[in-house]
Design a protein around this motif. Structure first.
Motif, PDB file in Angstrom:
ATOM      1  N   LYS A  20       0.374  -1.624  -0.160  1.00 45.28           N
ATOM      2  CA  LYS A  20      -0.052  -0.242  -0.067  1.00 45.28           C
ATOM      3  C   LYS A  20       0.975   1.105  -0.036  1.00 45.28           C
ATOM      4  O   LYS A  20       1.591   1.186   0.320  1.00 45.28           O
ATOM      5  N   VAL A  21       0.387   1.996  -0.658  1.00 43.64           N
ATOM      6  CA  VAL A  21       1.536   3.723  -0.360  1.00 43.64           C
ATOM      7  C   VAL A  21       0.488   4.419   0.514  1.00 43.64           C
ATOM      8  O   VAL A  21      -0.623   3.583   0.952  1.00 43.64           O
ATOM      9  N   THR A  22       1.767   4.145   1.509  1.00 41.99           N
ATOM     10  CA  THR A  22       1.409   5.098   2.720  1.00 41.99           C
ATOM     11  C   THR A  22       1.928   6.648   3.005  1.00 41.99           C
ATOM     12  O   THR A  22       2.599   6.869   2.490  1.00 41.99           O
ATOM     13  N   ALA A  23       1.422   7.411   4.285  1.00 43.66           N
ATOM     14  CA  ALA A  23       1.227   8.811   4.441  1.00 43.66           C
ATOM     15  C   ALA A  23       2.708   8.843   4.303  1.00 43.66           C
ATOM     16  O   ALA A  23       3.191  10.084   3.912  1.00 43.66           O
ATOM     17  N   SER A  24       3.092   8.035   5.476  1.00 42.85           N
ATOM     18  CA  SER A  24       4.933   8.282   5.518  1.00 42.85           C
ATOM     19  C   SER A  24       5.994   8.085   3.823  1.00 42.85           C
ATOM     20  O   SER A  24       7.094   8.584   4.487  1.00 42.85           O
ATOM     21  N   GLU A  25       5.089   8.094   3.324  1.00 41.50           N
ATOM     22  CA  GLU A  25       5.778   7.623   2.542  1.00 41.50           C
ATOM     23  C   GLU A  25       5.581   8.208   0.975  1.00 41.50           C
ATOM     24  O   GLU A  25       5.868   8.311  -0.563  1.00 41.50           O
ATOM     25  N   VAL A  26       4.350   8.767   0.885  1.00 41.98           N
ATOM     26  CA  VAL A  26       3.520   9.668  -0.230  1.00 41.98           C
ATOM     27  C   VAL A  26       4.513  10.310  -1.083  1.00 41.98           C
ATOM     28  O   VAL A  26       4.985  10.947  -2.297  1.00 41.98           O
ATOM     29  N   ASP A  27       5.647  10.841  -0.305  1.00 45.04           N
ATOM     30  CA  ASP A  27       6.641  11.946  -1.278  1.00 45.04           C
ATOM     31  C   ASP A  27       7.379  11.135  -1.565  1.00 45.04           C
ATOM     32  O   ASP A  27       7.798  12.348  -2.611  1.00 45.04           O
ATOM     33  N   ALA A  28       7.542  10.054  -1.975  1.00 45.14           N
ATOM     34  CA  ALA A  28       7.717   9.343  -3.161  1.00 45.14           C
ATOM     35  C   ALA A  28       7.026   9.740  -4.560  1.00 45.14           C
ATOM     36  O   ALA A  28       7.329   9.484  -5.340  1.00 45.14           O
ATOM     37  N   LEU A  29       6.216  10.048  -4.048  1.00 40.62           N
ATOM     38  CA  LEU A  29       5.225   9.867  -5.503  1.00 40.62           C
ATOM     39  C   LEU A  29       4.676  11.240  -5.805  1.00 40.62           C
ATOM     40  O   LEU A  29       4.289  12.134  -7.041  1.00 40.62           O
ATOM     41  N   VAL A  30       4.449  12.420  -4.552  1.00 38.04           N
ATOM     42  CA  VAL A  30       3.912  13.481  -5.089  1.00 38.04           C
ATOM     43  C   VAL A  30       5.688  14.803  -4.589  1.00 38.04           C
ATOM     44  O   VAL A  30       5.674  14.554  -3.239  1.00 38.04           O
ATOM     45  N   SER A  31       5.566  15.692  -5.119  1.00 38.91           N
ATOM     46  CA  SER A  31       6.630  17.152  -4.740  1.00 38.91           C
ATOM     47  C   SER A  31       6.101  17.738  -3.431  1.00 38.91           C
ATOM     48  O   SER A  31       4.608  17.990  -3.940  1.00 38.91           O
ATOM     49  N   PRO A  32       6.413  18.483  -2.778  1.00 35.76           N
ATOM     50  CA  PRO A  32       6.499  19.542  -1.873  1.00 35.76           C
ATOM     51  C   PRO A  32       5.889  20.826  -2.395  1.00 35.76           C
ATOM     52  O   PRO A  32       5.201  21.418  -1.765  1.00 35.76           O
ATOM     53  N   THR A  33       5.636  20.607  -4.068  1.00 38.46           N
ATOM     54  CA  THR A  33       4.897  22.087  -4.730  1.00 38.46           C
ATOM     55  C   THR A  33       3.943  20.988  -5.301  1.00 38.46           C
ATOM     56  O   THR A  33       2.632  21.336  -6.300  1.00 38.46           O
TER      57      THR A  33
END
Length: 183
Positions: A20-33
């Motif tokens: 599962k895509v998790t909140a603690s790892e979702v930054d691998a898929l979405v940038s800070p912008t």
């Protein structure tokens, strides 16, 4: 959303997160912008999730001293927040989205409409958060994805350090950001 009350870090909790895509790892898929990431990093993350699901076990990426220190301090930060803000934080294991594809492990749920992310960083990072006065960029995706998974309209970010005042900020759900997660 389904709440699984497996203690965080337990074998059952690790198994619930597999693939599962998790909140603690979702930054691998979405940038800070809030742009959807592309490239080899995304492919590597998705292959890791696929491998976990296939193998039936997590692929460990390790931890750091700062992460371990934060985990040790969290049990102190939670009751501090409850006392200071006159509320009860319900600890849960893992929240799974309605579609079963993603999840999050909140540090707690507050009432019916809020959650909390607790960080206990080193001194310099904590002071940065205090002085900047905004949700730290490196935790924004995690906080917003937790709202996305749980459907809660608000999330509280707490940065706690014994030697300094706490930094607390409430974050509201934003449809524009949630559209990024749906992409």
């Amino acid at each position: 959303m389904t709440i699984l009350d497996h203690p965080q870090g337990s074998d059952a909790w690790l198994k619930a997160r597999l693939g599962k895509v998790t909140a603690s790892e979702v930054d691998a898929l979405v940038s800070p912008t809030w742009k959807v990431r592309t490239g080899e990093g995304v492919r590597t993350y998705l292959l890791k999730k696929l491998a976990e699901k296939y193998l039936g076990r997590p692929i460990h990426t390790g931890s750091s001293f700062a992460m371990e220190q934060g985990n040790l301090m969290e049990p102190e930060a939670r009751p501090w927040f409850e006392l200071t803000y006159d509320c009860e934080i319900k600890q849960v294991g893992f929240c799974v989205s309605d579609d079963g594809i993603s999840g999050c492990s909140p540090d707690g749920l507050i009432g019916d409409d809020n959650g909390i992310e607790i960080k206990c960083p080193q001194e310099v990072a904590h002071l940065r958060y205090l002085l900047d006065g905004v949700l730290p960029e490196n935790y924004a995706a995690q906080v917003h994805f937790s709202m996305f998974v749980t459907g809660r309209p608000k999330w509280t970010f707490l940065s706690y350090h014994r030697s300094f005042p706490a930094f607390v900020i409430d974050v509201q759900r934003q449809e524009r950001i949630e559209e990024t997660f749906r992409a």
